[in-house]
Design an enzyme around this catalytic site. Structure first.
Site, short mmCIF file in Angstrom:
data_model
loop_
_atom_site.label_atom_id
_atom_site.label_comp_id
_atom_site.label_asym_id
_atom_site.label_seq_id
_atom_site.Cartn_x
_atom_site.Cartn_y
_atom_site.Cartn_z
CE LYS A 1 -4.01 -2.29 1.10
NZ LYS A 1 -3.72 -3.71 1.24
C1 LIG Z 1 -4.34 -4.81 0.76
C2 LIG Z 1 -3.53 -6.04 0.65
C3 LIG Z 1 -3.84 -7.03 -0.30
C4 LIG Z 1 -5.06 -6.92 -1.19
O1 LIG Z 1 -4.98 -5.88 -2.12
P1 LIG Z 1 -6.34 -5.33 -2.80
O2 LIG Z 1 -5.92 -4.16 -3.61
O3 LIG Z 1 -7.24 -4.97 -1.66
O4 LIG Z 1 -6.88 -6.46 -3.61
C5 LIG Z 1 -3.02 -8.12 -0.39
N1 LIG Z 1 -1.95 -8.28 0.44
C6 LIG Z 1 -1.64 -7.36 1.36
C7 LIG Z 1 -0.48 -7.60 2.25
C8 LIG Z 1 -2.40 -6.20 1.49
O5 LIG Z 1 -2.08 -5.29 2.41
#
Ligand SMILES: *Cc1c(COP(=O)(O)O)cnc(C)c1O
Length: 482
Positions: free
Chosen positions: A106
């Site tokens: 993120k």
């Molecule tokens: C948010 C997240 C995901 C999923 O990503 P999306 O964009 O919500 O599909 C997968 N792995 C981790 C570690 C995350 O923080």
């Protein structure tokens, strides 16, 4: 460039207004009216920041000075200046997206979003403060807090499901410093928190509040667009390694929750990148696997707690954007489907749409046991340490190859540092589980020699500043009281 809601083609907003608003007034998600022409071959010649700048300028053309914004977002903030390195691990390539300030993928988007948002505020002449509302399944919260802490003109409020995130994730959030940040636990699961946030948006529609609301979740196009970059970056890394020739299709396997990350991969494909299959990996909450295989989306099932909490989601918001694209931008159809989901908890797309989706996406899921086995296997055979989300994607990528025989190069997206989930990783590789999360991190480091990221090591001993827990019905009043 004009944007409109996935649920109606009027009113429109320009790309700066779309970033500022987060969610469209009718509850739909903002999408561009058309995908712009894009010189993807030239993009592949650039470095990570250059790619980011080219892609964001194409998708968000109403936000000026993109080069400077990108530089401010990323320079010196990631472990490596190439931001998202790709490493060869066995038969696959692992795209490491967790080398940012909070050790989760993120960070790629949430380092950029504050820059985009403050530029959009200026561009639109926004007079009020912006209140960023965010529901988190664990990683968005901290990355958003880190990105927005002490950004002038902006406040941020993060809701996380009480008991629904890892201990390290909780510690990361509740110790966050900054004058403009609030963190609060909600009794319920992630879907409750996400629905609560959407309800606050609806309840505040047209009200005269001291602030304007926006979102740091991937419902905001300003959060989604920065994620397109690393699909290009991984492709470029494979070119540089001599693993592919220009134009060769590459498959990407994505650990998926809210469908934002994988949708960014589809946007990369629409911009021209030679993407082969996009493989959607879920954990035991396999609502997307069922959808992609059958065309029926059915959230009427219990949300399970797993060792990959950032994927513990039953309502994947960005799927709405895929429905929009796959239906040929049929906003009426998308509106009906979303209404059915709200009302009945289930919808089925027309057969032709299911077929179209199946040409681009393949789906599989991986329960905790299988993910633990994948962590152990990759560690023993390849000496590479995966977190449980990455491991789920790894296992699903293996299933894909064995079930389809497709041997095109595979990039597995690695979305978190294993040190965000030390208990799950430690027990998967046969380590002894004792002490608190910091003892477990130290034990994992001693056992594997993989260094603990600094941002996690330095959490220990920081005071907890945000310890509130509320009911989901209280979320609106909580925000109005900030
Ligand atoms: C948010 C997240 C995901 C999923 O990503 P999306 O964009 O919500 O599909 C997968 N792995 C981790 C570690 C995350 O923080």
């Amino acid at each position: 460039m004009l944007y409109h809601s996935t649920r109606s083609s009027t009113p429109t907003a320009d790309s700066a207004q779309a970033v500022l608003a987060g969610l469209a007034p009718d509850g739909g998600l903002y999408m561009p009216e058309f995908i712009p022409g894009f010189d993807w071959r030239h993009c592949l010649t650039l470095d990570a920041q250059g790619m980011s700048c080219a892609i964001l300028s194409a998708l968000l053309p109403d936000i000026p000075n993109m080069k400077e914004l990108v530089s401010r977002a990323y320079t010196g903030r990631f472990q490596t200046e190439d931001l998202t390195p790709t490493v060869a691990v066995g038969n696959f390539s692992v795209l490491e997206l967790f080398r940012g300030p909070t050790s989760a993928f993120k960070d790629v988007a949430l380092s950029m979003l504050p820059q985009l948002l403050t530029a959009a505020m200026k561009q639109c002449g926004a007079e009020k403060e912006i209140m960023i509302l965010t529901a988190t399944s664990g990683d968005t919260g901290k990355a958003a807090l880190a990105g927005f802490a002490d950004v002038p003109g902006v406040k941020i409020c993060v809701f996380y499901p009480d008991g629904g995130v890892s201990r390290v994730q909780r510690t990361q959030m509740v110790t966050q410093e900054g004058e403009n940040v609030t963190v609060c636990a909600v009794r319920g699961n992630f879907d409750d928190a996400q629905t609560g946030v959407k309800n606050i948006f609806a309840a505040c529609q047209g009200r005269d509040l001291p602030f304007d609301l926006s979102s740091a979740n991937s419902i905001n196009i300003g959060r989604l667009a920065p994620q397109v970059m690393y699909y290009f970056k991984a492709y470029r890394d494979l070119l540089d390694a001599g693993s592919i020739r220009p134009g060769d299709p590459v498959n990407y396997c994505v650990p998926t929750g809210n469908f934002g990350d994988i949708l960014a991969g589809y946007l990369a494909k629409l911009l021209g990148l030679p993407v082969g299959m996009l493989i959607c990996a879920s954990n035991a909450n396999n609502v997307l696997t069922d959808f992609i295989r059958t065309g029926t989306y059915d959230r009427r099932r219990p949300l399970l707690k797993t060792t990959s909490p950032s994927m513990d989601i039953l309502v994947s918001s960005n799927l709405e954007r895929l429905l929009y694209l796959m239906s040929g931008c049929d906003t009426a159809l998308v509106g009906h489907l979303m209404e059915a989901l709200n009302r009945d908890g289930v919808y089925t797309v027309p057969q032709w749409m299911r077929t179209a989706i199946g040409k681009e996406f393949w789906a599989g899921f991986c329960d905790d046991e299988k993910a633990a086995a994948a962590i152990a296997r990759v560690w023993e055979k390849q000496h590479y340490l995966c977190d449980p989300h990455t491991a789920a994607a790894w296992a699903v990528a293996e299933d894909y190859v064995s079930q389809t025989g497709d041997t095109r190069p595979m990039v597995v997206l690695s979305t978190a540092s294993p040190y965000k989930f030390p208990a799950a990783v430690l027990s998967a590789i046969g380590g002894e589980l004792s002490g608190n999360e910091f003892d477990q991190m130290a034990h994992l480091e001693a056992l594997t020699g993989v260094p603990i990221p600094k941002n996690l090591a330095t959490l220990q001993g920081k005071p907890e500043r945000h310890t509130g827990v509320i009911e989901k019905e209280e979320m609106l009043n909580f925000v109005l009281g900030l």
